[in-house]
Design a protein around this motif. Structure first.
Motif, PDB file in Angstrom:
ATOM      1  N   ASP A   1      -7.910   2.833   6.830  1.00 21.20           N
ATOM      2  CA  ASP A   1      -6.474   2.624   6.932  1.00 21.20           C
ATOM      3  C   ASP A   1      -6.137   1.370   7.726  1.00 21.20           C
ATOM      4  O   ASP A   1      -5.186   0.663   7.410  1.00 21.20           O
TER       5      ASP A   1
ATOM      6  N   ARG B   1      -4.231  -1.452   5.392  1.00 16.82           N
ATOM      7  CA  ARG B   1      -4.372  -1.391   3.940  1.00 16.82           C
ATOM      8  C   ARG B   1      -3.046  -1.738   3.271  1.00 16.82           C
ATOM      9  O   ARG B   1      -1.977  -1.369   3.750  1.00 16.82           O
ATOM     10  N   ARG B   2      -3.115  -2.463   2.171  1.00 13.68           N
ATOM     11  CA  ARG B   2      -1.932  -3.037   1.531  1.00 13.68           C
ATOM     12  C   ARG B   2      -0.951  -2.005   1.013  1.00 13.68           C
ATOM     13  O   ARG B   2       0.228  -2.281   0.925  1.00 13.68           O
ATOM     14  N   ASP B   3      -1.415  -0.821   0.666  1.00 14.76           N
ATOM     15  CA  ASP B   3      -0.496   0.186   0.133  1.00 14.76           C
ATOM     16  C   ASP B   3       0.195   0.988   1.239  1.00 14.76           C
ATOM     17  O   ASP B   3       0.893   1.950   0.958  1.00 14.76           O
ATOM     18  N   TRP B   4       0.043   0.572   2.485  1.00  9.26           N
ATOM     19  CA  TRP B   4       0.720   1.203   3.625  1.00  9.26           C
ATOM     20  C   TRP B   4       1.555   0.178   4.393  1.00  9.26           C
ATOM     21  O   TRP B   4       1.417   0.044   5.607  1.00  9.26           O
ATOM     22  N   PRO B   5       2.450  -0.545   3.763  1.00 11.18           N
ATOM     23  CA  PRO B   5       3.223  -1.570   4.480  1.00 11.18           C
ATOM     24  C   PRO B   5       4.112  -0.979   5.572  1.00 11.18           C
ATOM     25  O   PRO B   5       4.478  -1.690   6.515  1.00 11.18           O
TER      26      PRO B   5
ATOM     27  N   PHE C   1      -6.230  -7.667   0.305  1.00 12.41           N
ATOM     28  CA  PHE C   1      -6.283  -6.208   0.421  1.00 12.41           C
ATOM     29  C   PHE C   1      -5.779  -5.666   1.762  1.00 12.41           C
ATOM     30  O   PHE C   1      -5.720  -4.457   1.952  1.00 12.41           O
TER      31      PHE C   1
ATOM     32  N   GLY D   1      -9.861   1.005   0.022  1.00 13.16           N
ATOM     33  CA  GLY D   1      -8.884   1.987   0.481  1.00 13.16           C
ATOM     34  C   GLY D   1      -9.483   3.141   1.261  1.00 13.16           C
ATOM     35  O   GLY D   1      -8.825   4.148   1.491  1.00 13.16           O
TER      36      GLY D   1
ATOM     37  N   ASP E   1      -2.664  -6.183   4.956  1.00  8.02           N
ATOM     38  CA  ASP E   1      -1.520  -6.825   5.584  1.00  8.02           C
ATOM     39  C   ASP E   1      -1.864  -6.890   7.069  1.00  8.02           C
ATOM     40  O   ASP E   1      -2.781  -6.204   7.529  1.00  8.02           O
TER      41      ASP E   1
END
Length: 186
Positions: free
Chosen positions: A154, A39-43, A168, A151, A170
Motif C-alpha cells: 500500500d 499505490r496509484r489506486d489509493w489517491p 505505479f 498492488g 503517487d
C-alpha cells in the motif's frame, strides 16, 4: 567518495569509519526528497499522509534526526475531513515496503525488526492517524518495488520519485531532505 549526508554520518558515527570528514557540499547535485510512495489506486491516502507528516513538529524532526545522525515533543492533532476519516476506517492497516539496508534511513535487523529514521516517522504517523503501518517481510528493494507495482503493497517508505515509479506510485510531500556531500580522508 560521494554520499548522502545521513549515510556519511551513519558510517562515521555508528560504523566507526575512521578519518572520514565532509569536505564540501555538492551544490550542483540538489538534495533528493524522501517521500512516502502510495499505490496509484489509493489517491485518497496522499492528503491524509501529508497531513500526518505536516503534524510532525520541528522538535520531533530534530529528535528523530539526532537519534540517527547527529549530536519535549508536543502533541499535534491531524485534522481530517469526514471523508478522510471514513477512508481510514475502511483501510486501518497499510502494508509497508521499505529498503532492508539503507542505514540510518531504514533497515531490517534481526531481533529488532524495521528500524531507522523512516521507521520512526512511520511510527509517529501511525500514532497521529490511529492506524497500523505494517512492514512486510524483508526482501530486496527491487522485489519491494515490484510488489508495489503489482498492488501487493500500500505504501513505500523512503522512496525518491522517479519517472518509472510515477507509473505505479503517487507521492506525499517530502518528510526528509539530505544534501549530497563529498567525503575525503583528513
Amino acid at each position: 567518495f560521494i554520499a548522502g549526508l545521513a549515510m556519511l554520518e551513519y558510517l562515521v558515527r555508528k560504523k566507526g569509519v575512521p578519518g572520514l570528514r565532509i569536505s564540501s557540499l555538492i551544490q550542483e547535485m540538489p538534495s533528493r526528497p524522501i517521500t512516502v510512495g502510495v499505490r496509484r489506486d489509493w489517491p485518497e491516502l496522499i492528503p491524509i499522509l501529508n497531513k500526518a507528516i505536516a503534524a510532525i513538529t520541528p522538535q520531533e524532526h530534530a529528535a528523530i534526526a539526532q537519534k540517527w545522525m547527529s549530536p519535549v515533543i508536543t502533541e499535534e492533532k491531524v485534522v481530517l475531513t469526514d471523508k478522510e476519516k471514513a477512508w481510514l476506517a475502511k483501510h486501518p492497516k497499510l502494508r509497508l515496503g521499505y529498503e532492508v539496508y539503507w542505514p540510518p534511513i531504514e533497515r531490517w535487523k534481526e531481533g529488532e525488526g524495521y528500524t531507522g529514521l523512516t521507521a520512526d516517522y512511520m511510527a509517529r504517523i501511525e500514532e497521529l492517524l490511529g492506524i497500523t503501518i505494517e512492514p512486510t517481510a524483508p526482501t530486496d528493494w527491487k522485489s519491494m518495488l515490484e510488489a508495489a507495482r503489482a498492488g501487493e503493497l500500500d505504501v513505500m517508505s523512503a522512496v525518491v520519485p522517479t519517472p518509472w515509479r510515477e507509473g505505479f506510485l503517487d507521492f506525499t510531500g517530502p518528510y526528509l531532505r539530505f544534501p549530497f556531500v563529498i567525503a575525503t580522508r583528513k
